[in-house]
Scaffold this motif. Structure first.
Motif, PDB file in Angstrom:
ATOM      1  N   GLN A 140       1.619  -7.332  20.230  1.00 33.17           N
ATOM      2  CA  GLN A 140       1.235  -7.666  18.860  1.00 33.17           C
ATOM      3  C   GLN A 140       1.199  -9.172  18.685  1.00 33.17           C
ATOM      4  N   ASP A 141       0.139  -9.649  18.056  1.00 31.05           N
ATOM      5  CA  ASP A 141       0.000 -11.070  17.768  1.00 31.05           C
ATOM      6  C   ASP A 141       0.884 -11.422  16.595  1.00 31.05           C
ATOM      7  N   SER A 142       1.734 -12.409  16.768  1.00 32.08           N
ATOM      8  CA  SER A 142       2.634 -12.792  15.693  1.00 32.08           C
ATOM      9  C   SER A 142       2.145 -14.059  14.967  1.00 32.08           C
ATOM     10  N   ALA A 143       0.930 -14.494  15.265  1.00 30.47           N
ATOM     11  CA  ALA A 143       0.392 -15.686  14.615  1.00 30.47           C
ATOM     12  C   ALA A 143       0.156 -15.419  13.132  1.00 30.47           C
ATOM     13  N   PHE A 144       0.373 -16.420  12.343  1.00 35.82           N
ATOM     14  CA  PHE A 144       0.144 -16.311  10.901  1.00 35.82           C
ATOM     15  C   PHE A 144      -1.117 -17.070  10.552  1.00 35.82           C
ATOM     16  N   PHE A 145      -2.031 -16.417   9.843  1.00 37.89           N
ATOM     17  CA  PHE A 145      -3.299 -17.065   9.491  1.00 37.89           C
ATOM     18  C   PHE A 145      -3.215 -17.640   8.129  1.00 37.89           C
TER      19      PHE A 145
END
Length: 75
Positions: A70-75
């Protein structure tokens, strides 16, 4: 996170291609109406799946596992 083992990638690709063909056959309409014009603007499952198809084909060619998380980046 999950993965597809190298020996299972070909089977996963076959299942994905079969599902895409079934989806395409189901959405074909012999008589197109004005209501269908809105659906034409939507991105088809075949277009969305293209990168995944290419990834699976490359994994088969190189006999590699396919792994993701899962990508944990915040947009």
């Amino acid at each position: 996170p999950s993965a597809i083992r190298a020996e299972d990638v070909a089977t996963a690709l076959q299942h994905l291609e079969a599902a895409l063909k079934a989806e395409a056959a189901q959405t074909e309409a012999p008589n197109k109406t004005a209501v269908d014009d809105a659906e034409d603007k939507a991105v088809s499952p075949n277009v969305r799946a293209y990168p995944l198809l290419q990834l699976l084909k490359a994994a088969i060619a190189k006999q590699k596992n396919v792994m993701w998380e899962q990508d944990s980046a915040f947009f």
